[in-house]
Design an enzyme around this catalytic site. Structure first.
Site, PDB file in Angstrom:
ATOM      1  N   ARG A 215     -16.408  -2.087   5.045  1.00 57.19           N
ATOM      2  CA  ARG A 215     -17.199  -1.363   4.028  1.00 57.19           C
ATOM      3  C   ARG A 215     -17.205  -2.143   2.715  1.00 57.19           C
ATOM      4  NH1 ARG A 215     -15.217   2.811   0.898  1.00 57.19           N
ATOM      5  NH2 ARG A 215     -13.906   3.604   2.569  1.00 57.19           N
TER       6      ARG A 215
ATOM      7  N   TYR B  61     -42.268   0.717  -6.255  1.00 52.84           N
ATOM      8  CA  TYR B  61     -42.141   1.237  -4.888  1.00 52.84           C
ATOM      9  C   TYR B  61     -41.971   2.763  -4.939  1.00 52.84           C
ATOM     10  CZ  TYR B  61     -40.267   1.822  -0.199  1.00 52.84           C
ATOM     11  OH  TYR B  61     -40.057   2.223   1.083  1.00 52.84           O
TER      12      TYR B  61
ATOM     13  N   ASP C 195     -37.266  -5.677  -8.811  1.00 56.68           N
ATOM     14  CA  ASP C 195     -37.461  -5.676  -7.354  1.00 56.68           C
ATOM     15  C   ASP C 195     -38.308  -6.901  -7.023  1.00 56.68           C
ATOM     16  OD1 ASP C 195     -38.452  -5.252  -4.758  1.00 56.68           O
ATOM     17  OD2 ASP C 195     -38.382  -3.069  -4.981  1.00 56.68           O
TER      18      ASP C 195
ATOM     19  N   LYS D  10     -38.021  -6.644   4.512  1.00 57.77           N
ATOM     20  CA  LYS D  10     -39.357  -7.222   4.430  1.00 57.77           C
ATOM     21  C   LYS D  10     -39.293  -8.722   4.746  1.00 57.77           C
ATOM     22  CE  LYS D  10     -40.265  -3.037   3.322  1.00 57.77           C
ATOM     23  NZ  LYS D  10     -40.315  -2.483   1.979  1.00 57.77           N
TER      24      LYS D  10
END
Ligand SMILES: *Cc1c(COP(=O)(O)O)cnc(C)c1O
Length: 389
Positions: A59, A112, A183, A208
């Protein structure tokens, strides 16, 4: 370093990951392990005291995930990066690391849609307010910045594909002591390295272009070590949206062909966007590479763009008639995709019906994949013919 993605950076992606791999393998192994054991009490105690740095639990750190993070830090010309389980994991964790109740975020328009909804729903509950500005209007940005905590950018923007002068916007924010986040999913680090333009933190949906094969949902945030450390120490242990080793391995594979893919997407997409622009039934084409020069620091465009049909075209019929462009969200993979804004707006009329990201119903977004421009253009032309054009 020059503005464009240089040959050395390209070569360093294609060759094996630097460093020692088991069996001198050209591809790094997937270390599919949740935890890492210690040989002695002393080694364990020293690691817990922070005197020794090594994987303890996946983690927080995993060697395969770390190899991906280091590659992204290198590509974004910065010191460190953290991999996340999704692009939204990267966005929410990065923003939450720097805002407190009572803070204000300045955000460019047309980000987005789920980033927008994060600001309008979850962050509002924590008394963090967001104001939206036109990223092309530097005076409006300068007026909004004083007193803000964070300036959130996206360039090119979602749907409207506006490419901003990131260097100028970052300088404005710096002048007011405002942390900048961008972004960079659409341009990818091949065509834009925002840290070199003065931005503090870069986030990506690695689902993406970084993946490129439509088989991973993942994200990453990159920046100076002191800033990434804030995210790593105050957010990721608790929200836990960490990138898993198998996904990191797929992303490392995707990176090998990133520059080659980006150039192919760019070329095909420009061909199709230019041809659409000449049609009488097309009222607007939203593509950062048509018309104006690209802003400083942006050296290319992607496979993603939008355009608007006039009223003579039946948009559902157009979508149904396409054979190579599949109806589907997301983008950045090998395949060509179509999303009509009509559908996205219907989705917005659900629990968040007050939320409207301002995209006209005549707009259609295309992702131009790697199939080849001529065959894709023939598909579009026949579909327009069947839809009334
Ligand atoms: C898809 C996308 C995201 C969200 O990424 P996920 O990996 O789907 O969570 C963020 N920003 C942009 C620009 C995107 O297109």
């Amino acid at each position: 370093m020059n503005e464009a993605f240089d040959d050395y950076a390209h070569a360093s992606l294609v060759v094996a990951h630097d460093g020692d791999h088991a069996f001198d393998a050209v591809v790094p192994p997937i270390v599919q392990s949740s935890l890492f054991t210690f040989r002695t009490f002393e080694e364990m105690a020293a690691t817990y005291r922070g005197e020794k740095s090594r994987p303890v639990y996946s983690r927080t750190t995993n060697p395969t995930t770390r190899a991906f993070e280091q590659k992204i830090a290198e590509l974004e010309c910065t010191e460190d990066a953290i991999g996340f389980a999704s692009g939204m994991g990267a966005i929410s964790s990065t923003v939450l690391a720097f805002v407190e109740p009572g803070d204000r975020i300045v955000c460019v328009e047309h980000v987005y849609p789920d980033a927008y909804r994060l600001f309008e729903t979850l962050l509002k509950r924590w008394n963090v307010d967001t104001v939206y500005v036109d990223g092309k209007d530097h005076d409006a940005v300068a007026r909004a910045l004083p007193g803000a905590r964070l300036f959130y950018m996206e360039s090119p923007t979602s749907w409207m594909m506006e490419a901003h002068d990131v260097r100028a916007l970052a300088a404005l924010a710096r002048g007011h002591g405002v942390i900048t986040v961008i972004d960079n999913s659409c341009a990818s680090p091949v065509f834009q390295q925002p840290i070199r333009l003065g931005v503090d933190l870069v986030v990506h949906s690695a689902s993406k272009y970084i993946s490129g094969h439509s088989d991973v949902v993942a994200g990453v945030a990159a920046g100076r070590r002191e800033l990434i450390d804030v995210v790593r120490k105050t957010i990721t242990p608790y929200l836990g949206a960490k990138l898993a080793p198998f996904e990191a391995w797929l992303l490392l594979r995707g990176l090998r062909t990133l520059p080659t893919r980006m150039k192919a997407h760019e070329a095909s997409c420009l061909t199709i966007a230019r041809r659409l622009k000449e049609l009488a039934v097309v009222t607007a084409v939203y593509h950062p590479g048509l018309g104006n020069q690209l802003p400083p620091g942006m050296s290319g465009t992607s496979g993603l763009f939008s355009f608007a049909f006039d009223e003579s075209i039946d948009i559902p019929a157009f979508c149904n008639a396409l054979r190579l462009f599949k109806l589907g969200v997301s983008w950045g993979g090998h395949e060509s995709l179509v999303v009509p804004a009509l559908v996205s707006r219907a989705q917005n009329a659900g629990p968040n019906s007050a939320i409207d990201f301002g995209v006209s119903e005549r707009i259609v977004r295309l992702h131009v994949g790697l199939e080849g421009a001529d065959v894709l253009w023939a598909d579009i032309a026949q579909a327009i013919g069947k839809a009334g054009g």
